[in-house]
Design an enzyme around this catalytic site. Structure first.
Site: not given
Length: 397
Positions: A208, A276, A286, A304-306, A323, A337, A341
């Site tokens: 990101n 994600d 390579k 994993p969704d921390i 966030f 969200k 969450k």
């Protein structure tokens, strides 16, 4: 906050020396006492009389003053305080400290002390970013010297950038944190920051567009309020703040593991821009073009969704802050969200390309909680961090 604490304040030579007068006042207002040491260069910007009048104490200036040596030698002076503070800490003073030089009273005190040292750097932006200064800074941090600032902004020389001395109130907060004071003293806070890098092959990855600036600022603000901060950071552009426990990670799986190890905590601030998805068929070699025109096929797996793990798992902190970086319907998406969450607060912002927020120095956020949404005006990421840290301190009080 500083009741009964003794601060030995070394005032270096620079235009920011005028801020040392306000610093003395604020330390005294917080209940501390100040013993001032004025360098020869510092005396070009503030007078011994003004420093002495505000501190209500003798100003020390000369290493070879025999009267002072009879009354209080430089060894005793360096160890009678609870903390040594250098504000402003010029490039020259930092170089002396890093090199272990002791050719005047200030540098001798810093070398002879057995107490912690906090420096507030202040210099021209070119001097601050010069490799020599950054090397000296790294040496000082390795030696256990604490830092506060510098901030970014306009300078007396007409240039703009990092190098402005931290404001006196910031320095007082850093003093309190160094001495174990502050509203978050005794609290442990986990902060995640930066992007994660999900490998495609040994030279390519998915990430990101996060610099880590906001997470870094939040960790520093919490530290300044006295918290013990575990800073779990991906490969960010911004260097980690001093005075926190840094855990460097690469992938989302790495970050999830590091956060689990860091628990328990009183609060968790999940500011990282975690990918994600990861590449399920990443290769150890390579990938190369073979001239066929066929692109490699990448297979993706969900990371994993921390935030969910921390919010809904065992050992949940009292306060969990997530966030939400959105490009449209910011408040609606972030509100949904938060509920999905299971976190207490969501800090939402619009990261559309035209905002300049992603990777920039400013932020415009909306704080979403059970009480609703609260829009904060656009401000520096440092100021956003301070406001959020103050809210966290209030919630944990």
């Amino acid at each position: 906050m500083l009741h009964g604490k003794r601060i030995l304040l070394i005032v270096g030579g620079g235009i920011a020396a005028y801020k040392s007068l306000e610093l003395i006042r604020l330390v005294q207002k917080a209940g501390g006492t100040v013993t001032p040491v004025l360098t020869r260069a510092g005396a070009e910007f503030v007078t011994p009389l003004s420093v002495s009048a505000l501190a209500g104490a003798k100003v020390y200036t000369d290493l070879f003053d025999l009267t002072d040596e009879a009354e209080m030698g430089h060894i005793q002076l360096s160890r009678a305080a609870d903390l040594l503070v250098v504000a402003p800490a010029t490039a020259d003073l930092m170089a002396k400290m890093a090199g272990g030089r002791a050719d005047d009273l200030a540098s001798t005190l810093l070398l002879a002390t057995d107490k912690r040292v906090l420096v507030a750097p202040a210099m021209n932006v070119r001097m601050w970013t010069h490799p020599a200064t950054q090397r000296n800074l790294a040496v000082l941090r390795d030696d256990g010297v604490l830092t506060v600032g510098p901030n970014e902004g306009d300078m007396a020389c007409g240039e703009y950038g990092p190098g402005r001395m931290a404001e006196p109130a910031e320095i007082v907060a850093a003093i309190a944190a160094a001495l174990g004071g502050g509203p978050l003293a005794g609290k442990h806070v986990i902060v995640t920051s930066g992007p994660t890098h999900e490998p495609i092959d040994p030279v390519r990855y998915i990430a990101n567009r996060s610099s880590g600036a906001q997470g870094t600022a939040i960790a520093a603000a919490l530290r300044d309020l006295g918290a013990r901060v575990t800073f779990v950071t991906g490969p960010a552009v911004m260097p980690a703040p001093s005075g926190v426990t840094v855990v460097a990670v690469q992938t989302a799986h790495d970050m999830a593991t590091a956060v689990a190890v860091a628990l328990p905590a009183d609060a968790a601030v999940m500011a990282a821009a975690v990918a994600d998805w990861r590449v399920a068929n990443a290769t150890g070699q390579k990938m190369k073009k073979d001239g066929s025109g066929k692109a490699p096929v990448l297979e993706f797996a969900e990371n994993p969704d921390i935030l969910v793990t921390v919010s809904k798992g065992p050992g949940r902190p009292r306060l969990v802050v997530g966030f939400a970086a959105e490009t449209d319907d910011v408040v609606a998406h972030a509100t949904a969200k938060r509920l999905r969450k299971g976190c207490d607060w969501i800090v939402a912002n619009d990261v559309s390309a035209d905002t300049g927020i992603m990777g920039g120095t400013e932020n415009a956020v909306t704080l979403i909680s059970d009480a609703g949404s609260e829009v904060w005006p656009r401000m520096s990421k440092t100021e956003v961090a301070r406001r959020l840290a103050a809210r966290i301190a209030g919630a944990l009080a």
